[in-house]
Scaffold this motif. Structure first.
Motif, PDB file in Angstrom:
ATOM      1  N   SER A 113       0.876  -1.187   0.000  1.00  0.00           N
ATOM      2  CA  SER A 113       0.000   0.000   0.000  1.00  0.00           C
ATOM      3  C   SER A 113       0.905   1.227   0.000  1.00  0.00           C
ATOM      4  N   SER A 114       1.850   1.275   0.945  1.00  0.00           N
ATOM      5  CA  SER A 114       2.792   2.397   1.015  1.00  0.00           C
ATOM      6  C   SER A 114       4.057   1.891   1.700  1.00  0.00           C
ATOM      7  N   THR A 115       5.211   2.197   1.129  1.00  0.00           N
ATOM      8  CA  THR A 115       6.462   1.742   1.768  1.00  0.00           C
ATOM      9  C   THR A 115       6.630   2.439   3.124  1.00  0.00           C
ATOM     10  N   ASN A 116       6.138   3.684   3.242  1.00  0.00           N
ATOM     11  CA  ASN A 116       6.247   4.383   4.531  1.00  0.00           C
ATOM     12  C   ASN A 116       5.430   3.678   5.610  1.00  0.00           C
ATOM     13  N   THR A 117       4.212   3.286   5.263  1.00  0.00           N
ATOM     14  CA  THR A 117       3.347   2.628   6.243  1.00  0.00           C
ATOM     15  C   THR A 117       3.984   1.312   6.694  1.00  0.00           C
TER      16      THR A 117
ATOM     17  N   SER B 274       5.579  -1.089  -6.833  1.00  0.00           N
ATOM     18  CA  SER B 274       4.401  -0.222  -7.003  1.00  0.00           C
ATOM     19  C   SER B 274       3.760  -0.015  -5.640  1.00  0.00           C
ATOM     20  N   GLN B 275       2.909   1.000  -5.545  1.00  0.00           N
ATOM     21  CA  GLN B 275       2.170   1.242  -4.295  1.00  0.00           C
ATOM     22  C   GLN B 275       0.694   1.452  -4.646  1.00  0.00           C
ATOM     23  N   SER B 276      -0.183   0.852  -3.827  1.00  0.00           N
ATOM     24  CA  SER B 276      -1.609   1.039  -4.120  1.00  0.00           C
ATOM     25  C   SER B 276      -2.152   2.288  -3.434  1.00  0.00           C
TER      26      SER B 276
ATOM     27  N   LYS C  12       9.266  21.756 -12.256  1.00  0.00           N
ATOM     28  CA  LYS C  12       8.353  20.603 -12.363  1.00  0.00           C
ATOM     29  C   LYS C  12       8.844  19.504 -11.444  1.00  0.00           C
ATOM     30  N   LYS C  13       7.902  18.804 -10.825  1.00  0.00           N
ATOM     31  CA  LYS C  13       8.285  17.869  -9.762  1.00  0.00           C
ATOM     32  C   LYS C  13       8.772  16.531 -10.314  1.00  0.00           C
ATOM     33  N   LEU C  14      10.016  16.211  -9.942  1.00  0.00           N
ATOM     34  CA  LEU C  14      10.640  14.949 -10.353  1.00  0.00           C
ATOM     35  C   LEU C  14      10.554  13.942  -9.200  1.00  0.00           C
ATOM     36  N   GLY C  15      10.526  14.477  -7.983  1.00  0.00           N
ATOM     37  CA  GLY C  15      10.487  13.582  -6.830  1.00  0.00           C
ATOM     38  C   GLY C  15      10.007  14.284  -5.585  1.00  0.00           C
ATOM     39  N   GLY C  16       9.617  13.470  -4.598  1.00  0.00           N
ATOM     40  CA  GLY C  16       9.135  14.044  -3.341  1.00  0.00           C
ATOM     41  C   GLY C  16       9.605  13.212  -2.161  1.00  0.00           C
ATOM     42  N   ILE C  17       9.580  13.846  -0.997  1.00  0.00           N
ATOM     43  CA  ILE C  17      10.073  13.206   0.231  1.00  0.00           C
ATOM     44  C   ILE C  17       9.007  13.362   1.311  1.00  0.00           C
TER      45      ILE C  17
ATOM     46  N   GLY D  42      10.592   8.617   3.436  1.00  0.00           N
ATOM     47  CA  GLY D  42       9.993   8.095   2.196  1.00  0.00           C
ATOM     48  C   GLY D  42      10.442   8.920   1.006  1.00  0.00           C
ATOM     49  N   ILE D  43      10.922   8.232  -0.020  1.00  0.00           N
ATOM     50  CA  ILE D  43      11.397   8.928  -1.227  1.00  0.00           C
ATOM     51  C   ILE D  43      10.681   8.357  -2.453  1.00  0.00           C
ATOM     52  N   GLY D  44      10.119   9.234  -3.256  1.00  0.00           N
ATOM     53  CA  GLY D  44       9.525   8.817  -4.531  1.00  0.00           C
ATOM     54  C   GLY D  44      10.193   9.604  -5.642  1.00  0.00           C
TER      55      GLY D  44
ATOM     56  N   GLY E 283       0.102   5.117  -2.283  1.00  0.00           N
ATOM     57  CA  GLY E 283       1.292   5.934  -2.016  1.00  0.00           C
ATOM     58  C   GLY E 283       0.889   7.273  -1.403  1.00  0.00           C
ATOM     59  N   LYS E 284       1.632   7.677  -0.366  1.00  0.00           N
ATOM     60  CA  LYS E 284       1.257   8.893   0.360  1.00  0.00           C
ATOM     61  C   LYS E 284       2.192  10.050   0.018  1.00  0.00           C
ATOM     62  N   GLY E 285       1.599  11.231  -0.182  1.00  0.00           N
ATOM     63  CA  GLY E 285       2.393  12.445  -0.381  1.00  0.00           C
ATOM     64  C   GLY E 285       2.240  13.362   0.817  1.00  0.00           C
ATOM     65  N   ARG E 286       2.881  14.526   0.767  1.00  0.00           N
ATOM     66  CA  ARG E 286       2.731  15.504   1.848  1.00  0.00           C
ATOM     67  C   ARG E 286       1.293  16.021   1.867  1.00  0.00           C
ATOM     68  N   PHE E 287       0.866  16.502   3.015  1.00  0.00           N
ATOM     69  CA  PHE E 287      -0.467  17.071   3.211  1.00  0.00           C
ATOM     70  C   PHE E 287      -1.572  16.098   2.772  1.00  0.00           C
TER      71      PHE E 287
ATOM     72  N   THR F  47      -2.104  12.043  -2.537  1.00  0.00           N
ATOM     73  CA  THR F  47      -1.784  10.701  -3.044  1.00  0.00           C
ATOM     74  C   THR F  47      -0.498  10.800  -3.866  1.00  0.00           C
ATOM     75  N   TRP F  48       0.346   9.773  -3.775  1.00  0.00           N
ATOM     76  CA  TRP F  48       1.547   9.742  -4.635  1.00  0.00           C
ATOM     77  C   TRP F  48       1.316   8.672  -5.691  1.00  0.00           C
ATOM     78  N   VAL F  49       1.217   9.093  -6.939  1.00  0.00           N
ATOM     79  CA  VAL F  49       0.920   8.162  -8.030  1.00  0.00           C
ATOM     80  C   VAL F  49       2.089   7.179  -8.162  1.00  0.00           C
TER      81      VAL F  49
HETATM   82  C1  BTN Z   1       5.470  14.641  -1.586  1.00  0.00           C
HETATM   83  O1  BTN Z   1       4.259  14.859  -1.509  1.00  0.00           O
HETATM   84  O2  BTN Z   1       6.205  15.411  -2.211  1.00  0.00           O
HETATM   85  C2  BTN Z   1       6.084  13.453  -0.919  1.00  0.00           C
HETATM   86  C3  BTN Z   1       5.950  12.206  -1.738  1.00  0.00           C
HETATM   87  C4  BTN Z   1       6.602  10.997  -1.113  1.00  0.00           C
HETATM   88  C5  BTN Z   1       6.323   9.719  -1.901  1.00  0.00           C
HETATM   89  C6  BTN Z   1       7.089   8.551  -1.365  1.00  0.00           C
HETATM   90  S1  BTN Z   1       6.981   7.145  -2.413  1.00  0.00           S
HETATM   91  C7  BTN Z   1       7.745   6.161  -1.192  1.00  0.00           C
HETATM   92  C8  BTN Z   1       7.173   6.597   0.138  1.00  0.00           C
HETATM   93  N1  BTN Z   1       5.968   5.863   0.435  1.00  0.00           N
HETATM   94  C9  BTN Z   1       4.889   6.654   0.411  1.00  0.00           C
HETATM   95  O3  BTN Z   1       3.718   6.282   0.596  1.00  0.00           O
HETATM   96  N2  BTN Z   1       5.254   7.921   0.151  1.00  0.00           N
HETATM   97  C10 BTN Z   1       6.680   8.047   0.000  1.00  0.00           C
END
Ligand code: BTN
Length: 271
Positions: A38-42, A62-64, A133-138, A155-157, A66-70, A73-75
């Motif tokens: 579901s999420s590597t962070n979880t 893959s993540q079903s 443009k966003k290449l990655g997020g933490i 967490g790094i995507g 994936g979590k982003g900030r705030f 969703t992280w695609v």
């Molecule tokens: C952002 O919103 O900029 C942060 C995105 C972080 C995505 C990564 S992908 C691996 C890890 N697992 C998650 O669910 N989120 C982070």
């Protein structure tokens, strides 16, 4: 670095990755791979709450969910990008969490600059961007015990071989990938490896208290500093010139003659 031809699915080669990290002091002591999570962070947070050493990497194809900030969703489609979480146990005060976040962004940009000529930079606090443009997020999630950070899940995507045509419409205008920026395919195993090697260097500097060096390096690689920006922080919107970050990772925004310190938010570069 030589970019090799990659197979169609660009499988993550975990044994090769482990081998490339054999000289690491902390990061990559163990690597746990999943085809999907579901999420590597979880997963990483659950694992660390049950007790494990620091430096373990959770990586998923893959993540079903994936979590982003705030709470965004992280695609996270399969075979294209990087989704990983690193378990750290730094036992520092909670105010240092922001420096962990700057340190991670520095490691990603320095790693990415080793494998590609594109001008990757950091948008405060830790977006990895190319031309805005966003290449990655933490996404960093922490737990504290006795007023110290006992667990930090980093967490790094990173969008590696993701094509614009594969992205959902809502992110197509604001996201990018290594492939889209350069026209080249990147083996994900090498991308993970360069980032984790940098993280090992910078986390060891962090543990030795080299906060200033991390902030200096963050400023050197930032595309936010000296720009006229707008920041949305909770219900407030600020604008001004970004002039630096303080020892708690807060953005220093100059508005007329006053300096505002902002601890979290979304930045838009105005010019
Ligand atoms: C952002 O919103 O900029 C942060 C995105 C972080 C995505 C990564 S992908 C691996 C890890 N697992 C998650 O669910 N989120 C982070």
């Amino acid at each position: 670095m030589h970019i090799r031809d990659i197979d169609f699915e660009d499988r993550l080669r975990i044994n090769e990755l482990k081998d490339s990290l054999k000289d690491s002091k902390i990061i990559g002591r163990d690597i746990i791979y999943f085809d999907t999570l579901s999420s590597t962070n979880t997963y990483a947070m659950k694992l660390s709450e049950n007790g494990c050493k620091e430096g373990i990497i959770i990586i998923s194809n893959s993540q079903s969910s994936g979590k982003g900030r705030f709470d965004r969703t992280w695609v996270s489609p399969p075979n294209k990008n990087l989704y990983m979480s690193i378990i750290l146990k730094p036992y520092v005060s909670p105010e240092e969490a922001a420096i962990l976040s700057l340190m991670t962004a520095v490691s990603c940009v320095k790693g990415l600059r080793k494998i590609s000529t594109i001008n990757t930079s950091i948008k405060w606090p830790n977006d990895i961007v190319v031309n805005d443009k966003k290449l990655g997020g933490i996404l960093i999630e922490t737990r504290s015990e006795n007023k110290k950070i006992s667990i930090a899940v980093i967490g790094i995507g990173i969008n590696v071989n993701f094509r614009f045509c594969e992205m959902p419409e809502e992110i197509r205008e604001i996201a990018t990938s290594l492939k889209e920026e350069t026209g080249l395919d990147y083996p994900r195993t090498e991308v993970v490896s360069v980032i984790l090697k940098e993280l090992d260097i910078w986390y060891n500097l962090f543990l030795k208290g080299n906060k200033e060096k991390i902030i200096d390096e963050w400023i050197r690689h930032s595309s936010t500093i000296e720009k006229h920006i707008r920041v949305k922080s909770g219900n407030f919107i600020y604008s001004g010139i970004a002039v630096g970050v303080d020892e708690h990772g807060r953005l220093l925004l100059k508005d007329n003659d006053s300096i505002i310190r902002i601890s979290s938010g979304d930045v838009t570069v105005l010019r």
